[in-house]
Design an enzyme around this catalytic site. Sequence first.
Site, short mmCIF file in Angstrom:
data_model
loop_
_atom_site.label_atom_id
_atom_site.label_comp_id
_atom_site.label_asym_id
_atom_site.label_seq_id
_atom_site.Cartn_x
_atom_site.Cartn_y
_atom_site.Cartn_z
N TYR A 21 0.81 -1.23 0.00
CA TYR A 21 0.00 0.00 0.00
C TYR A 21 0.84 1.27 0.00
CZ TYR A 21 -3.97 3.01 1.20
OH TYR A 21 -4.94 3.97 1.20
N ASP B 113 -7.86 -14.59 -0.09
CA ASP B 113 -8.96 -14.81 -1.05
C ASP B 113 -10.06 -15.66 -0.42
OD1 ASP B 113 -6.81 -16.56 -1.12
OD2 ASP B 113 -7.00 -17.04 -3.24
N LYS C 58 -1.27 -13.88 2.63
CA LYS C 58 -1.14 -14.58 1.35
C LYS C 58 0.23 -15.24 1.34
CE LYS C 58 -2.70 -15.54 -2.80
NZ LYS C 58 -4.00 -16.21 -3.12
N ASP D 25 -7.13 -2.63 3.74
CA ASP D 25 -7.84 -1.56 3.04
C ASP D 25 -9.08 -2.13 2.37
OD1 ASP D 25 -8.29 0.94 1.75
OD2 ASP D 25 -7.31 0.17 -0.05
MG MG Z 1 -10.18 2.38 2.03
#
Ligand code: MG
Length: 339
Positions: free
Chosen positions: A123, A206, A173, A230
């Site tokens: 991010y 996932d 992950k 997020d």
């Molecule tokens: Mg956001």
Amino acid sequence: MHTIVLIPGDGIGPEITHAVTTIIKAAGVDINWIPAKAGLGAFEELGDPLPSETEKLIDEHRIALKGPLTTPVGSGFRSVNVALRKKYNLYANLRPAFTLPNVPSPFNDVDLVLFRENTQGLYIGNERWLDEATQHEAESIAYVTRAASEKIVTAAFEYARKMGRKKVSLVHKANILKFTSGLFLKVGREVAERYPDIQCEDLIVDNMAMQMVMRPNRFDVVVTTNLFGDILSDLASGLVGGLGVTGAANLGDDCAIFEAVHGSAPDIAGKNLANPIALLFSALLMLDHIGENEAAKRIHDAVLEVLANHKDSCTHDIGGKGTTSTFTHAVVQALQEED
Ligand code: MG
Ligand code: NAI
């Protein structure tokens, strides 16, 4: 008496912060609000979306409640939210999502709290062109440290213990991102061993997305890295009625900033139509943070009472017929009736 910096922000910010301070006052919590400027309004008035005077106030008081800020599209305007997270190392983003009475959603039994690591991972946008001339190849670097992973997972377990929650789910992950996500998972499992009283599980992101949509009631406290957090935190909001009804906190070791997750809603600004629930729920996290847990609980119950039995006084976005003021008044009344 608590002292808290209040950043009303742009658009609907002043209306919803007014609603929130009115309700907190009615609950009997004594707060000395120190007003401060940030966002587009501050930029237009003072040439800086995050004026040094505001930074000085946060430096001094270490706690703030912040309304939404308008970020003009285009360059030259730094993101105030990102700047604040960086400056005060607000490494934990806390986002509860719980079912509300009379708010349309596919589920009636969601009650989870998501912890998102706020400072690292993919991010952070550490990106570059591999070939500047053609711009046909790009890469993005995810950065993860043992120290930051340990801090965020510990924050999640400490919260679980303090709030009497039973389980923490680590989301990762690590099957594919064996270094970055692998490190987060490894450290997460180590931290979990220090909390034998709290159940721990881990899920690949996932699968987590599918599970949250199909059986969200199986989650309690969830902790994950920045980008997954997020996405999953907005998904969690979507399970309970959307961004208009979910609060959020940005927490560091010695500073905390509480904010709604929605934007400044310029389309309805100044019309008394804004729903203050999201900012109010953020403010309840703030009350918990400063030890006013009992008042937070009373306001929470008053909001549920208004949603359940006085839906007409709620705002239009959640199917009510009222305004910012009628909702605020109804919550204040519900608080008084409790007494
Ligand atoms: Mg956001
Ligand atoms: P937005 O969240 O402001 O609005 C999206 C839609 O939701 C609009 O129709 C709006 O009326 C409605 N809405 C949002 N909050 C509401 C509330 N409390 N009550 C009733 N209705 C509500 O998102 P948008 O339009 O994409 O962004 C507007 C501005 O806000 C932009 O400048 C954006 O950069 C900024 N923004 C700031 C954030 C922050 O400071 N944390 C977060 C998201 C956007």
